[in-house]
Design a protein around this motif. Structure first.
Motif, PDB file in Angstrom:
ATOM      1  N   LEU A 161       0.829  -1.212   0.000  1.00  0.00           N
ATOM      2  CA  LEU A 161       0.000   0.000   0.000  1.00  0.00           C
ATOM      3  C   LEU A 161       0.855   1.249   0.000  1.00  0.00           C
ATOM      4  O   LEU A 161       0.577   2.220  -0.722  1.00  0.00           O
ATOM      5  CB  LEU A 161      -0.930  -0.007   1.211  1.00  0.00           C
ATOM      6  CG  LEU A 161      -2.033  -1.071   1.227  1.00  0.00           C
ATOM      7  CD1 LEU A 161      -2.831  -0.993   2.521  1.00  0.00           C
ATOM      8  CD2 LEU A 161      -2.965  -0.907   0.034  1.00  0.00           C
ATOM      9  N   ASN A 165       0.783   4.004  -3.047  1.00  0.00           N
ATOM     10  CA  ASN A 165       0.425   5.392  -2.801  1.00  0.00           C
ATOM     11  C   ASN A 165       1.557   6.360  -3.131  1.00  0.00           C
ATOM     12  O   ASN A 165       1.309   7.542  -3.413  1.00  0.00           O
ATOM     13  CB  ASN A 165      -0.018   5.568  -1.348  1.00  0.00           C
ATOM     14  CG  ASN A 165      -1.456   5.145  -1.119  1.00  0.00           C
ATOM     15  OD1 ASN A 165      -2.379   5.924  -1.334  1.00  0.00           O
ATOM     16  ND2 ASN A 165      -1.658   3.900  -0.719  1.00  0.00           N
ATOM     17  N   TYR A 168       1.839   5.519  -7.644  1.00  0.00           N
ATOM     18  CA  TYR A 168       0.714   5.255  -8.548  1.00  0.00           C
ATOM     19  C   TYR A 168       0.811   6.060  -9.835  1.00  0.00           C
ATOM     20  O   TYR A 168       0.264   5.676 -10.872  1.00  0.00           O
ATOM     21  CB  TYR A 168      -0.620   5.562  -7.859  1.00  0.00           C
ATOM     22  CG  TYR A 168      -0.837   7.015  -7.546  1.00  0.00           C
ATOM     23  CD1 TYR A 168      -1.370   7.890  -8.493  1.00  0.00           C
ATOM     24  CD2 TYR A 168      -0.499   7.526  -6.298  1.00  0.00           C
ATOM     25  CE1 TYR A 168      -1.550   9.234  -8.219  1.00  0.00           C
ATOM     26  CE2 TYR A 168      -0.676   8.863  -6.015  1.00  0.00           C
ATOM     27  CZ  TYR A 168      -1.198   9.717  -6.967  1.00  0.00           C
ATOM     28  OH  TYR A 168      -1.379  11.036  -6.692  1.00  0.00           O
ATOM     29  N   PHE A 192      -4.228  -9.550   0.302  1.00  0.00           N
ATOM     30  CA  PHE A 192      -5.092  -8.382   0.082  1.00  0.00           C
ATOM     31  C   PHE A 192      -6.562  -8.740   0.312  1.00  0.00           C
ATOM     32  O   PHE A 192      -7.306  -7.979   0.946  1.00  0.00           O
ATOM     33  CB  PHE A 192      -4.898  -7.839  -1.334  1.00  0.00           C
ATOM     34  CG  PHE A 192      -3.991  -6.653  -1.412  1.00  0.00           C
ATOM     35  CD1 PHE A 192      -4.491  -5.380  -1.620  1.00  0.00           C
ATOM     36  CD2 PHE A 192      -2.623  -6.808  -1.245  1.00  0.00           C
ATOM     37  CE1 PHE A 192      -3.661  -4.277  -1.690  1.00  0.00           C
ATOM     38  CE2 PHE A 192      -1.766  -5.708  -1.313  1.00  0.00           C
ATOM     39  CZ  PHE A 192      -2.280  -4.442  -1.537  1.00  0.00           C
ATOM     40  N   LYS A 193      -6.979  -9.871  -0.205  1.00  0.00           N
ATOM     41  CA  LYS A 193      -8.376 -10.286  -0.048  1.00  0.00           C
ATOM     42  C   LYS A 193      -8.705 -10.489   1.429  1.00  0.00           C
ATOM     43  O   LYS A 193      -9.804 -10.132   1.887  1.00  0.00           O
ATOM     44  CB  LYS A 193      -8.645 -11.561  -0.842  1.00  0.00           C
ATOM     45  CG  LYS A 193      -8.584 -11.375  -2.359  1.00  0.00           C
ATOM     46  CD  LYS A 193      -9.719 -10.515  -2.899  1.00  0.00           C
ATOM     47  CE  LYS A 193     -11.013 -11.277  -2.971  1.00  0.00           C
ATOM     48  NZ  LYS A 193     -12.079 -10.524  -3.677  1.00  0.00           N
ATOM     49  N   LEU A 196      -8.220  -6.541   3.020  1.00  0.00           N
ATOM     50  CA  LEU A 196      -8.989  -5.428   2.467  1.00  0.00           C
ATOM     51  C   LEU A 196     -10.256  -5.851   1.737  1.00  0.00           C
ATOM     52  O   LEU A 196     -11.107  -5.020   1.440  1.00  0.00           O
ATOM     53  CB  LEU A 196      -8.108  -4.614   1.510  1.00  0.00           C
ATOM     54  CG  LEU A 196      -6.828  -4.017   2.097  1.00  0.00           C
ATOM     55  CD1 LEU A 196      -6.055  -3.281   1.014  1.00  0.00           C
ATOM     56  CD2 LEU A 196      -7.132  -3.085   3.259  1.00  0.00           C
ATOM     57  N   ILE A 198     -10.401  -6.820  -1.306  1.00  0.00           N
ATOM     58  CA  ILE A 198     -10.249  -6.610  -2.747  1.00  0.00           C
ATOM     59  C   ILE A 198      -8.859  -7.077  -3.157  1.00  0.00           C
ATOM     60  O   ILE A 198      -7.986  -7.285  -2.314  1.00  0.00           O
ATOM     61  CB  ILE A 198     -10.450  -5.133  -3.162  1.00  0.00           C
ATOM     62  CG1 ILE A 198      -9.425  -4.233  -2.464  1.00  0.00           C
ATOM     63  CG2 ILE A 198     -11.862  -4.672  -2.863  1.00  0.00           C
ATOM     64  CD1 ILE A 198      -9.468  -2.785  -2.923  1.00  0.00           C
ATOM     65  N   PRO A 200      -5.081  -6.714  -5.130  1.00  0.00           N
ATOM     66  CA  PRO A 200      -4.123  -5.617  -5.322  1.00  0.00           C
ATOM     67  C   PRO A 200      -4.420  -4.807  -6.576  1.00  0.00           C
ATOM     68  O   PRO A 200      -4.298  -3.576  -6.565  1.00  0.00           O
ATOM     69  CB  PRO A 200      -2.779  -6.350  -5.435  1.00  0.00           C
ATOM     70  CG  PRO A 200      -2.975  -7.655  -4.755  1.00  0.00           C
ATOM     71  CD  PRO A 200      -4.408  -8.017  -4.990  1.00  0.00           C
ATOM     72  N   GLU A 202      -7.335  -4.310  -8.030  1.00  0.00           N
ATOM     73  CA  GLU A 202      -8.509  -3.457  -7.781  1.00  0.00           C
ATOM     74  C   GLU A 202      -8.114  -2.236  -6.970  1.00  0.00           C
ATOM     75  O   GLU A 202      -8.568  -1.115  -7.241  1.00  0.00           O
ATOM     76  CB  GLU A 202      -9.595  -4.256  -7.054  1.00  0.00           C
ATOM     77  CG  GLU A 202     -10.300  -5.296  -7.901  1.00  0.00           C
ATOM     78  CD  GLU A 202     -11.271  -6.119  -7.079  1.00  0.00           C
ATOM     79  OE1 GLU A 202     -12.478  -6.042  -7.363  1.00  0.00           O
ATOM     80  OE2 GLU A 202     -10.821  -6.827  -6.139  1.00  0.00           O
ATOM     81  N   TYR A 203      -7.287  -2.436  -5.966  1.00  0.00           N
ATOM     82  CA  TYR A 203      -6.870  -1.304  -5.130  1.00  0.00           C
ATOM     83  C   TYR A 203      -6.103  -0.278  -5.969  1.00  0.00           C
ATOM     84  O   TYR A 203      -6.359   0.931  -5.870  1.00  0.00           O
ATOM     85  CB  TYR A 203      -5.999  -1.773  -3.970  1.00  0.00           C
ATOM     86  CG  TYR A 203      -5.565  -0.630  -3.080  1.00  0.00           C
ATOM     87  CD1 TYR A 203      -6.349  -0.238  -1.990  1.00  0.00           C
ATOM     88  CD2 TYR A 203      -4.409   0.093  -3.348  1.00  0.00           C
ATOM     89  CE1 TYR A 203      -5.976   0.839  -1.192  1.00  0.00           C
ATOM     90  CE2 TYR A 203      -4.034   1.170  -2.561  1.00  0.00           C
ATOM     91  CZ  TYR A 203      -4.814   1.534  -1.481  1.00  0.00           C
ATOM     92  OH  TYR A 203      -4.453   2.611  -0.705  1.00  0.00           O
ATOM     93  N   ASN A 206      -8.495   1.589  -8.371  1.00  0.00           N
ATOM     94  CA  ASN A 206      -9.328   2.534  -7.620  1.00  0.00           C
ATOM     95  C   ASN A 206      -8.522   3.747  -7.178  1.00  0.00           C
ATOM     96  O   ASN A 206      -8.993   4.888  -7.245  1.00  0.00           O
ATOM     97  CB  ASN A 206      -9.938   1.842  -6.404  1.00  0.00           C
ATOM     98  CG  ASN A 206     -10.959   0.785  -6.783  1.00  0.00           C
ATOM     99  OD1 ASN A 206     -11.433   0.744  -7.921  1.00  0.00           O
ATOM    100  ND2 ASN A 206     -11.297  -0.085  -5.850  1.00  0.00           N
ATOM    101  N   LEU A 207      -7.306   3.500  -6.699  1.00  0.00           N
ATOM    102  CA  LEU A 207      -6.440   4.598  -6.255  1.00  0.00           C
ATOM    103  C   LEU A 207      -6.170   5.561  -7.404  1.00  0.00           C
ATOM    104  O   LEU A 207      -6.306   6.792  -7.259  1.00  0.00           O
ATOM    105  CB  LEU A 207      -5.132   4.027  -5.712  1.00  0.00           C
ATOM    106  CG  LEU A 207      -4.033   5.030  -5.350  1.00  0.00           C
ATOM    107  CD1 LEU A 207      -4.479   5.925  -4.196  1.00  0.00           C
ATOM    108  CD2 LEU A 207      -2.746   4.295  -4.980  1.00  0.00           C
TER     109      LEU A 207
END
Length: 259
Positions: A161, A165, A168, A192-193, A196, A198, A200, A202-203, A206-207
């Motif tokens: 993460l 961040n 990205y 991840f599932k 979170l 979801i 990796p 998907e994260y 989305n980010l």
């Protein structure tokens, strides 16, 4: 280098991170003691040679060369140099509004590698306006070493993460992240599932889309600039994924906010 008690004037610059307020060193006499007393700041002593004891909350610690003993703000402590081989130490005091890591809750830490940083602090004696900033940088180096003294973290999700961040906007992929973490992609997916709910991928998608939307609305960037700024080189692919996520195209998204 370490003689009788000496200290350097450190102008309090009120830095928001680790803000040095005092620096000094001392070659203690036999049985020299201080306290019981409190200090209004954090105070860290690094023992270069010799021995002594440090007392906090009725616990007495034997302190040896290569040890650091930590005095926290407004906590009563007492320390005393050995009668046969009194210690020599270097010390630095600082204030902070940061929440310091758990290593600062320890009273005595054996960290001989910190000696190089404390010796580096002596360079401040030849500095003027930059003295406070230089000592602040030394404190951050010391923090890095103290953190590294602990057990290595194995929270791969947090590491992933943090990397997402921070990166990205580059053309990073989940495979790149797995390579950095030395993990199989299927294992990172499972982690991840579990944590979170979801994947990796998907994260990361989305980010990027949320950051792109922020660029278009808060900073008036065009869809193409926003896409490029979050790692998409193909505007058509970006628009397709954006619409799937938000239900409208990037231009419709901007129009809806404008109206």
């Amino acid at each position: 280098m370490i003689g009788p008690e000496n200290s350097e004037i450190v102008i309090n610059q009120h830095y928001g991170g680790l803000n040095p307020v005092l620096f000094g060193w001392q070659s203690c006499d036999s049985g020299y003691s201080y306290g019981p007393a409190t200090r209004p700041y954090w105070l860290i002593h690094y023992v270069v040679s010799g021995f002594g004891t440090f007392e906090y909350k009725e616990t007495i610690y034997n302190v040896n060369p290569g040890d650091i003993f930590i005095i926290r703000p407004f906590e009563r402590t007492y320390y005393e140099a050995d009668h046969n081989k009194p210690w020599k130490y270097i010390w630095i005091a600082f204030t902070t509004e940061e929440t310091l890591p758990d290593c600062f809750l320890q009273s005595v830490i054996h960290v001989p590698t910190a000696g190089a940083i404390f010796n580096e602090m002596f360079h401040c004696r030849n500095m003027g306006n930059g003295r406070s900033a230089f000592l602040s940088s030394c404190l951050w180096k010391l923090l890095g070493i103290l953190l590294d003294q602990g057990h290595a973290t194995t929270d791969y999700v947090d590491k992933a993460l943090h990397y997402m961040n921070a990166s990205y906007m580059e053309r990073i992929t989940i495979q790149d992240i797995c390579k950095l973490l030395n993990l199989e992609r299927s294992y990172l997916y499972t982690l991840f599932k579990q944590k979170l709910g979801i994947s990796p991928q998907e994260y990361l998608i989305n980010l990027r889309l949320e950051k792109a939307a922020e660029l278009m609305i808060a900073y008036n960037e065009t869809p193409s600039t926003a896409a490029a700024s979050v790692g998409y080189t193909d505007i058509y692919q970006f628009s397709k994924i954006f619409k799937k996520h938000f239900g409208v195209s990037p231009r419709e998204y901007i129009k809806n906010f404008s109206s």
